[in-house]
Enzyme design. Structure first.
Site, PDB file in Angstrom:
ATOM      1  N   GLU A   1      33.131  16.574  50.419  1.00 11.45           N
ATOM      2  CA  GLU A   1      33.010  18.003  50.082  1.00 11.45           C
ATOM      3  C   GLU A   1      31.770  18.257  49.214  1.00 11.45           C
ATOM      4  OE1 GLU A   1      34.984  20.279  51.425  1.00 11.45           O
ATOM      5  OE2 GLU A   1      36.944  19.364  51.794  1.00 11.45           O
TER       6      GLU A   1
ATOM      7  N   LYS B   1      29.929  26.893  45.143  1.00 10.93           N
ATOM      8  CA  LYS B   1      31.189  27.535  45.527  1.00 10.93           C
ATOM      9  C   LYS B   1      31.382  28.838  44.748  1.00 10.93           C
ATOM     10  CE  LYS B   1      35.906  27.183  46.787  1.00 10.93           C
ATOM     11  NZ  LYS B   1      37.046  26.375  47.155  1.00 10.93           N
TER      12      LYS B   1
ATOM     13  N   ASN C   1      33.749  26.316  55.361  1.00  8.67           N
ATOM     14  CA  ASN C   1      34.572  25.603  56.349  1.00  8.67           C
ATOM     15  C   ASN C   1      33.735  24.719  57.267  1.00  8.67           C
ATOM     16  OD1 ASN C   1      36.886  26.899  55.377  1.00  8.67           O
ATOM     17  ND2 ASN C   1      36.471  28.688  56.631  1.00  8.67           N
TER      18      ASN C   1
ATOM     19  N   HIS D   1      41.947  14.212  54.068  1.00  8.68           N
ATOM     20  CA  HIS D   1      41.271  15.484  54.357  1.00  8.68           C
ATOM     21  C   HIS D   1      39.744  15.317  54.353  1.00  8.68           C
ATOM     22  CE1 HIS D   1      40.489  19.808  54.291  1.00  8.68           C
ATOM     23  NE2 HIS D   1      39.745  19.638  53.207  1.00  8.68           N
TER      24      HIS D   1
ATOM     25  N   HIS E   1      35.361  21.988  59.222  1.00  8.93           N
ATOM     26  CA  HIS E   1      36.809  22.095  59.018  1.00  8.93           C
ATOM     27  C   HIS E   1      37.600  22.369  60.295  1.00  8.93           C
ATOM     28  CE1 HIS E   1      35.879  21.770  54.841  1.00  8.93           C
ATOM     29  NE2 HIS E   1      37.107  22.005  54.457  1.00  8.93           N
TER      30      HIS E   1
ATOM     31  N   HIS F   1      40.364  19.819  60.704  1.00  9.98           N
ATOM     32  CA  HIS F   1      41.785  20.171  60.666  1.00  9.98           C
ATOM     33  C   HIS F   1      42.497  19.670  61.915  1.00  9.98           C
ATOM     34  CE1 HIS F   1      41.290  23.619  57.513  1.00  9.98           C
ATOM     35  NE2 HIS F   1      41.450  22.441  56.951  1.00  9.98           N
TER      36      HIS F   1
ATOM     37  N   GLU G   1      37.050  35.897  51.945  1.00  9.77           N
ATOM     38  CA  GLU G   1      36.559  35.331  53.199  1.00  9.77           C
ATOM     39  C   GLU G   1      36.422  36.374  54.312  1.00  9.77           C
ATOM     40  OE1 GLU G   1      37.925  31.305  53.888  1.00  9.77           O
ATOM     41  OE2 GLU G   1      37.577  31.548  56.039  1.00  9.77           O
TER      42      GLU G   1
ATOM     43  N   ARG H   1      56.238  37.764  39.527  1.00  8.57           N
ATOM     44  CA  ARG H   1      55.207  38.536  40.251  1.00  8.57           C
ATOM     45  C   ARG H   1      53.792  38.217  39.777  1.00  8.57           C
ATOM     46  NH1 ARG H   1      59.192  42.479  39.630  1.00  8.57           N
ATOM     47  NH2 ARG H   1      60.332  42.765  41.573  1.00  8.57           N
TER      48      ARG H   1
ATOM     49  N   LYS I   1      42.286  30.124  46.239  1.00 11.12           N
ATOM     50  CA  LYS I   1      43.181  29.947  47.386  1.00 11.12           C
ATOM     51  C   LYS I   1      44.327  29.038  46.954  1.00 11.12           C
ATOM     52  CE  LYS I   1      40.129  30.517  51.388  1.00 11.12           C
ATOM     53  NZ  LYS I   1      39.590  29.858  52.592  1.00 11.12           N
TER      54      LYS I   1
ATOM     55  N   ARG J   1      32.060  33.317  52.944  1.00 13.31           N
ATOM     56  CA  ARG J   1      32.922  32.234  52.445  1.00 13.31           C
ATOM     57  C   ARG J   1      33.309  31.273  53.573  1.00 13.31           C
ATOM     58  NH1 ARG J   1      37.896  32.375  47.955  1.00 13.31           N
ATOM     59  NH2 ARG J   1      38.306  30.151  48.103  1.00 13.31           N
TER      60      ARG J   1
HETATM   61  N1  LIG Z   1      42.636  25.724  47.659  1.00 10.67           N
HETATM   62  C1  LIG Z   1      41.514  25.334  48.228  1.00 10.67           C
HETATM   63  O1  LIG Z   1      40.515  26.048  48.237  1.00 10.67           O
HETATM   64  C2  LIG Z   1      41.462  23.974  48.851  1.00 10.67           C
HETATM   65  C3  LIG Z   1      40.221  23.438  49.246  1.00 10.67           C
HETATM   66  C4  LIG Z   1      40.194  22.140  49.767  1.00 10.67           C
HETATM   67  C5  LIG Z   1      41.372  21.413  49.878  1.00 10.67           C
HETATM   68  N2  LIG Z   1      42.549  21.967  49.487  1.00 10.67           N
HETATM   69  C6  LIG Z   1      43.803  21.217  49.563  1.00 10.67           C
HETATM   70  O2  LIG Z   1      43.711  20.127  48.670  1.00 10.67           O
HETATM   71  C7  LIG Z   1      44.585  19.092  49.108  1.00 10.67           C
HETATM   72  C8  LIG Z   1      43.855  17.775  49.025  1.00 10.67           C
HETATM   73  O3  LIG Z   1      43.510  17.543  47.685  1.00 10.67           O
HETATM   74  P1  LIG Z   1      43.269  16.074  47.124  1.00 10.67           P
HETATM   75  O4  LIG Z   1      42.355  15.362  48.015  1.00 10.67           O
HETATM   76  O5  LIG Z   1      42.941  16.200  45.693  1.00 10.67           O
HETATM   77  O6  LIG Z   1      44.702  15.413  47.371  1.00 10.67           O
HETATM   78  P2  LIG Z   1      45.915  15.040  46.405  1.00 10.67           P
HETATM   79  O7  LIG Z   1      46.249  16.120  45.463  1.00 10.67           O
HETATM   80  O8  LIG Z   1      46.985  14.544  47.302  1.00 10.67           O
HETATM   81  O9  LIG Z   1      45.312  13.823  45.560  1.00 10.67           O
HETATM   82  C9  LIG Z   1      44.953  12.650  46.229  1.00 10.67           C
HETATM   83  C10 LIG Z   1      45.680  11.428  45.646  1.00 10.67           C
HETATM   84  O10 LIG Z   1      45.053  11.059  44.443  1.00 10.67           O
HETATM   85  C11 LIG Z   1      46.005  11.006  43.389  1.00 10.67           C
HETATM   86  N3  LIG Z   1      45.284  11.376  42.179  1.00 10.67           N
HETATM   87  C12 LIG Z   1      44.745  12.573  41.878  1.00 10.67           C
HETATM   88  N4  LIG Z   1      44.039  12.485  40.747  1.00 10.67           N
HETATM   89  C13 LIG Z   1      44.128  11.212  40.320  1.00 10.67           C
HETATM   90  C14 LIG Z   1      43.603  10.491  39.211  1.00 10.67           C
HETATM   91  N5  LIG Z   1      42.772  11.065  38.341  1.00 10.67           N
HETATM   92  N6  LIG Z   1      43.913   9.177  39.102  1.00 10.67           N
HETATM   93  C15 LIG Z   1      44.711   8.557  40.019  1.00 10.67           C
HETATM   94  N7  LIG Z   1      45.219   9.174  41.084  1.00 10.67           N
HETATM   95  C16 LIG Z   1      44.938  10.476  41.232  1.00 10.67           C
HETATM   96  C17 LIG Z   1      47.116  11.915  43.800  1.00 10.67           C
HETATM   97  O11 LIG Z   1      48.327  11.561  43.188  1.00 10.67           O
HETATM   98  C18 LIG Z   1      47.155  11.672  45.298  1.00 10.67           C
HETATM   99  O12 LIG Z   1      47.865  10.493  45.582  1.00 10.67           O
HETATM  100  C19 LIG Z   1      44.996  19.449  50.520  1.00 10.67           C
HETATM  101  O13 LIG Z   1      46.315  19.916  50.499  1.00 10.67           O
HETATM  102  C20 LIG Z   1      44.048  20.579  50.901  1.00 10.67           C
HETATM  103  O14 LIG Z   1      44.632  21.490  51.804  1.00 10.67           O
HETATM  104  C21 LIG Z   1      42.611  23.229  48.964  1.00 10.67           C
END
Ligand SMILES: NC(=O)c1ccc[n+]([C@@H]2O[C@H](COP(=O)([O-])OP(=O)(O)OC[C@H]3O[C@@H](n4cnc5c(N)ncnc54)[C@H](O)[C@@H]3O)[C@@H](O)[C@H]2O)c1
Length: 380
Positions: A194, A236, A254, A275, A257, A261, A246, A130, A152, A250
Site C-alpha cells: 500500500e 491519502k 483502489n 490483502h 484492488h 479483491h 469517493e 448513534r 471508512k 478517491r
Molecule cells: N478502512 C479502510 O480504508 C481500509 C483500507 C485498507 C484495508 N482495510 C481493511 O484492513 C484489513 C487488513 O488490515 P491489516 O493488514 O492491518 O490486518 P489485521 O488487522 O488482520 O492485522 C494483520 C495481523 O497482524 C497482527 N498485528 C497487527 N499489529 C501488530 C503488531 N504491532 N505486532 C504484532 N502483530 C500485529 C494482527 O493481530 C493480525 O494477525 C482488511 O480487513 C481490509 O479490508 C480497510
C-alpha cells in the site's frame, strides 16, 4: 518516560475535513504518551480500548498505563485476531461490551490494532449511541498508511468484504512506528504494497525513492520509515480531503484492488493470500493491462514487478499458492467488487508510474483475452 514534546521525530499530518478535520501523528514512542496526546486534543473522555490478542500481547499494557496515567481508561476489549472478526457476529457483543464500559456520547472508542480492528471498532463507534468519537492507534503498516485514515469503517458478510459499513472519521490517529517492530515480516511486506501504491498512483518521485530506500524502511531506520509513512498519509489525506465519500478521485486509491479483491475472494480471505499481497499482484496486473491497451509506455510494468519481486511481494496469478482461478471465475469475482456501476467494470489503470487514472467502460472482451494470458502465464 520521554514526553511527546521531547520526541523530535514526531510528524503531524492534518486531514482537512472542515468540522471533522483531525491530525495523524507519526513517530516512535507515541504509545507511552497516548493519554496526554488524547487529553490535549479531545478533553478528558473515558476511553474503551478495542484490540486483538496479538496486539494485546505485545502492546496493551503500555497503552493501558498511558491512558491510566491521564485517568482516561474505562476498560479494554480483546478480540480474536483475523479477518473473521470483522463480522456481525463480533459486532453485536462488542457493541454491548462498549455500552457496559459506560461509554457515553462524549467518550471515545480506541481502535488499537491493524485494519481489522480499525474497521470493526470504527463501525461500532459509528453506531454506538448513534455515533461516538473514536481514535485510531494503528499497529500494522497497512493500518498506519491506509486504513486508519479516511473514515471508512465496516464489516464483512458472506456476500462480500466491507459491504456493510459507515463513513465515520476518527478524531485523532496516533501511528507509533515502534509498534511495527513486533509485526510479522509477511504482514510488514503486505502493508508495504500500500505504501508503494501511493507512489504508483500519483507520485513517481516517491516510487523512485522507495526503489532506493526500501531496505531502510524494512530495517526500521527511523527517518526512512517515518518518511514512507508520512508521505503515504499525506497522499491519502489530500485525496480524502478532496473527495471524502469517493465520488471521483478517491477511487484512485483502489489501484490494483478490483483484481486484488477477486484474488482474496478466490482464496477465501484466508492466510493463503494477505490483502496487501493480493493488491501487489493486482497493481502489477493493472500496469501490464495498461501497457496492453497502449495507455502506458512499455517498461513501467516491468519496473513495478521488479520492485515488488525485490521486496518479496507476489506479482503474478501463478504466485498465488494452490490452484488459480479461470477467466470466467475472475470475471464473476471482479463483477462482485463494489466498484461496479450498472454492470460496467471500472478499473484504475495507469498512463505511467505516478499517473493513475479511472477507466470506466473497460471492454470486456479485451479484459477476457488479457486475463487468459495472465492465467496461462504468457502475459508480458
Ligand atoms: N478502512 C479502510 O480504508 C481500509 C483500507 C485498507 C484495508 N482495510 C481493511 O484492513 C484489513 C487488513 O488490515 P491489516 O493488514 O492491518 O490486518 P489485521 O488487522 O488482520 O492485522 C494483520 C495481523 O497482524 C497482527 N498485528 C497487527 N499489529 C501488530 C503488531 N504491532 N505486532 C504484532 N502483530 C500485529 C494482527 O493481530 C493480525 O494477525 C482488511 O480487513 C481490509 O479490508 C480497510
Amino acid at each position: 518516560m520521554t514526553r511527546v514534546s521531547e520526541i523530535a521525530a514526531v510528524r503531524t499530518v492534518p486531514v482537512p475535513l472542515g468540522s471533522r478535520a483531525y491530525d495523524v501523528l507519526i513517530g516512535p514512542g507515541l504509545l507511552a504518551n497516548a493519554g496526554s496526546l488524547i487529553a490535549a486534543r479531545l478533553g478528558a473522555p473515558k476511553c474503551g480500548i478495542v484490540t486483538d490478542e496479538n496486539v494485546a500481547r505485545f502492546h496493551l499494557p503500555a497503552l493501558e498505563a498511558a491512558l491510566q496515567r491521564d485517568k482516561l481508561h474505562a476498560g479494554s476489549i480483546v478480540l480474536k485476531p483475523g479477518e473473521a472478526t470483522k463480522s456481525f457476529r463480533e459486532l453485536a457483543p462488542l457493541s454491548e461490551r462498549l455500552l457496559e464500559l459506560g461509554l457515553e456520547r462524549g467518550d471515545l472508542v480506541v481502535a488499537f490494532g491493524g485494519g481489522v480492528i480499525g474497521d470493526l471498532a470504527g463501525f461500532a463507534a459509528a453506531i454506538l449511541r448513534r455515533g461516538v468519537r473514536f481514535v485510531q492507534i494503528p499497529t500494522s503498516l497497512l493500518a498506519q498508511v491506509d486504513s486508519s485514515v479516511g473514515g471508512k469503517t465496516g464489516i464483512d458478510t458472506p456476500q462480500g468484504k466491507n459491504l456493510i459499513g459507515a463513513f465515520h472519521q476518527p478524531s485523532l490517529v496516533i501511528a507509533d512506528t515502534d509498534t511495527l517492530r513486533t509485526l510479522p515480516e509477511r504482514e510488514m511486506r503486505a502493508g508495504y504494497a500500500e505504501v508503494a501504491k501511493y507512489g504508483l498512483l500519483g507520485d513517481a518521485a516517491f516510487f523512485s525513492w522507495l526503489e532506493q530506500s526500501w531496505r531502510s524502511v524494512f530495517a526500521f531506520e527511523e527517518v526512512a520509515l517515518t518518511r514512507a509513512i508520512e508521505t503515504s498519509i499525506k497522499a491519502k489525506a489530500g485525496i480524502v480531503g478532496r473527495d471524502e465519500t469517493e465520488q471521483g478521485e478517491r477511487a484512485l486509491l483502489n489501484l490494483g484492488h478490483t483484481f486484488g479483491h477477486a484474488f482474496e475472494a478466490w482464496c477465501g480471505y484466508s492466510d493463503r493470500l494477505l490483502h496487501g499481497e493480493a493488491i501487489a499482484i493486482g497493481m502489477a496486473i493493472a500496469f501490464r493491462f495498461s501497457e496492453t491497451l497502449g495507455l502506458c509506455a512499455p517498461g513501467a510494468a516491468r519496473r513495478v514487478a521488479s520492485h515488488f519481486e525485490a521486496v518479496g511481494l507476489p506479482t503474478r496469478i501463478a504466485d498465488i499458492p494452490g490452484d488459480t482461478p479461470d477467466v470466467e471465475t475472475m470475471m464473476r469475482l471482479m463483477a462482485q467488487d463494489k466498484k461496479v456501476r450498472r454492470g460496467k467494470l471500472t478499473f484504475i489503470l495507469a498512463r505511467g508510474i505516478g499517473d493513475a487514472i479511472i477507466a470506466s467502460e473497460v471492454p470486456e472482451a479485451g479484459m477476457r483475452a488479457f486475463l487468459a494470458g495472465e492465467i496461462a502465464g504468457t502475459g508480458r
